[in-house]
Design a protein around this motif. Structure first.
Motif, PDB file in Angstrom:
ATOM      1  N   THR A   1      70.150 -27.602  -5.244  1.00  0.00           N
ATOM      2  CA  THR A   1      69.389 -28.771  -4.313  1.00  0.00           C
ATOM      3  C   THR A   1      70.454 -29.306  -3.504  1.00  0.00           C
ATOM      4  O   THR A   1      71.554 -29.535  -3.799  1.00  0.00           O
TER       5      THR A   1
ATOM      6  N   ARG B   1      73.972 -20.425 -11.693  1.00  0.00           N
ATOM      7  CA  ARG B   1      72.509 -20.746 -11.098  1.00  0.00           C
ATOM      8  C   ARG B   1      72.123 -20.114 -10.073  1.00  0.00           C
ATOM      9  O   ARG B   1      72.956 -19.645  -9.180  1.00  0.00           O
ATOM     10  N   LEU B   2      70.819 -19.754  -9.972  1.00  0.00           N
ATOM     11  CA  LEU B   2      70.286 -19.152  -8.510  1.00  0.00           C
ATOM     12  C   LEU B   2      70.531 -20.118  -7.626  1.00  0.00           C
ATOM     13  O   LEU B   2      70.491 -21.181  -7.657  1.00  0.00           O
ATOM     14  N   LEU B   3      70.798 -19.400  -6.455  1.00  0.00           N
ATOM     15  CA  LEU B   3      70.919 -20.085  -4.971  1.00  0.00           C
ATOM     16  C   LEU B   3      69.910 -20.939  -4.819  1.00  0.00           C
ATOM     17  O   LEU B   3      69.970 -22.049  -4.299  1.00  0.00           O
ATOM     18  N   ARG B   4      68.670 -20.421  -4.780  1.00  0.00           N
ATOM     19  CA  ARG B   4      67.438 -21.143  -4.608  1.00  0.00           C
ATOM     20  C   ARG B   4      67.128 -22.364  -5.534  1.00  0.00           C
ATOM     21  O   ARG B   4      66.330 -23.289  -5.195  1.00  0.00           O
ATOM     22  N   ASP B   5      67.811 -22.430  -6.812  1.00  0.00           N
ATOM     23  CA  ASP B   5      67.502 -23.705  -7.451  1.00  0.00           C
ATOM     24  C   ASP B   5      68.592 -24.715  -7.473  1.00  0.00           C
ATOM     25  O   ASP B   5      68.658 -26.060  -7.922  1.00  0.00           O
TER      26      ASP B   5
END
Length: 455
Positions: free
Chosen positions: A65, A59-63
């Motif tokens: 939570t 997963r992307l780091l920005r995704d």
């Protein structure tokens, strides 16, 4: 049938070699290779039975939570403090210490307080009757939420864990557990590594926190491969002298909190008691008129406490003067003695110097320097230090008193315990501190000695 072969494994870093070598090429340690018998098995047979595979898609780091880690209150203020506020769900905690120091006692009396949790206690060293006797001595009653399993086979442990679905699992000890996927004996490097990795996978996938109890070797390190400390989330060291009543819990590694916290317990016949105010227990009240005693305001983590420093200086009977320190770094003591002789002009080269930190504690706070030098000179001159005065400060190589951290907490702790005066380094920002204790700010050790001994 799996094919067996012999390999040599480094107990420090886990590197393997087909033959014994003196120096490990990976970590550089000497004489750490030990022989292990392993079995070559297909990869599909090395899966832990009954555990679901996690979703391993990237997963992307920005995704990702962020959410606050839910912590379990262990009903033990000292243990909660060292863990960083409580036990994190899905974490793997390793508690190490010498035999007989009280590791199993601490863990058992802690889990007996958790009445609203389902607990699975796995014992590989004691029988169920022995645990029953200990629980009666600690709690004085039965716990209807604690299951006891006397088993050392890892596969059977996982089967029982799936049946019970515990909220907390304890393994006592990790060196006694073995898995059928490794052919070596329990406690060996490969067994400890395989079992701890499997237990970590179980804890992460089920969200069940696991407490591992581990032994230490004669060097004071946790027995087994060094990779064991890398696998777990938290490493706690339970230490203390069995001839003293105090026990100390230190955090060596903590992924969920600070590693500078300290927990203090008092060993009693009915278990371990939390010491909420260690200063009152570490200070003796009858040292007035005795030389070689100085009171230091020390801090471990964020916790201030006052501790008694004792020194004895006598003429050297043999040609080489003796230097001995208990609870304090002897190399730092030798440095402080050299500073006293070079910078302050006190002749201690032909003197035996013995240093002791009261209560059997080991303190690493640099602010102990001033009290160590004061206790040494007090014993050398046979002049007692006033009982209502304490001190804190780091001594530099040029004889200066260097500032220390959390000075306000040290002053407030000294005032709370009834001290009238405190010697501290020259610092700014203390004008706004409202306190009744008299503060002496000094820059060099000569100024501190003048306050202590020129009355």
């Amino acid at each position: 049938m799996a094919k067996l072969k012999s390999v040599f494994i480094c107990s420090h870093c886990g590197a393997d070699s087909p033959k014994w070598i003196g120096k490990c090429p990976e970590c550089g340690e000497w004489n750490t290779y030990v022989e292990e018998i392993i079995a070559n098995q297909p990869a599909q047979k090395r899966e832990i039975p009954g555990l679901a595979k996690p979703d391993a898609r990237p997963r992307l780091l920005r995704d990702v939570t962020l959410q606050e880690e839910a912590r379990i209150d262990l009903q033990d203020g000292e243990l909660n403090r060292v863990l960083g506020g409580g036990l994190v769900k899905g974490s793997l905690v390793l508690i190490g210490g010498e035999p007989g120091i009280g590791k199993s006692t601490l863990v058992l009396q802690t889990v007996l307080r958790l009445r609203d949790m389902r607990i699975l206690y796995i014992s590989g060293e004691e029988s169920a009757q022995q645990l029953k006797l200990r629980s009666e001595r600690l709690a004085g009653g039965d716990a209807d939420n604690c299951f006891i399993l006397c088993e050392t086979n890892l596969e059977q442990i996982f089967v029982q864990a799936q049946n019970i679905q515990p909220d907390l699992m304890i393994v006592d000890s990790i060196q006694t557990v073995f898995t059928e996927r490794a052919e070596s004996s329990p406690g060996s490097i490969s067994q400890v590594r395989e079992c701890s990795a499997s237990i970590l996978k179980y804890a992460k996938e089920t969200g069940t926190p696991v407490l591992l109890i581990g032994h230490i070797n004669k060097e004071g390190n946790i027995a087994g491969p060094k990779v064991l400390e890398h696998i777990v989330d938290t490493v706690l060291q339970f230490e203390g002298d069995r001839h003293y009543m105090y026990r100390i819990m230190r955090s060596i590694k903590n992924r969920f909190g600070s590693t500078s916290e300290l927990g203090i317990y008092e060993m009693r016949s009915d278990g371990l008691r939390e010491v909420s105010n260690p200063s009152e227990l570490l200070l003796t009240q009858n040292h007035e008129g005795l030389s070689g005693v100085a009171i230091a305001a020390a801090i471990e983590g964020v916790r201030p406490f006052l501790i008694e420093t004792q020194a004895l200086v006598s003429s050297a009977v043999y040609g080489m003067p003796q230097r001995s320190a208990t609870g304090f770094d002897i190399r730092r003591m030798n440095m402080l003695l050299a500073v006293l002789e070079k910078r302050a002009g006190f002749k201690l080269a032909q003197k035996d110097v013995f240093l002791n930190i009261a209560g059997g504690l080991k303190v690493n706070d640099p602010a102990m320097d001033l009290s160590v030098t004061a206790a040494v000179l007090s014993s050398s001159f046979d002049m007692a230090i006033e009982r209502h005065i304490c001190m804190t400060g780091e001594v530099g190589l040029s004889g200066e008193i260097r500032p220390v951290n959390r000075i306000e907490q040290r002053i407030q702790e000294a005032e709370k315990l009834g001290f009238k005066r405190i010697i501290i380094p020259q610092m700014k920002g203390l004008e706004s501190l409202h306190t009744q204790i008299k503060i002496h700010q000094v820059r060099k050790i000569e100024e501190a000695f003048r306050i202590l001994f020129e009355n």
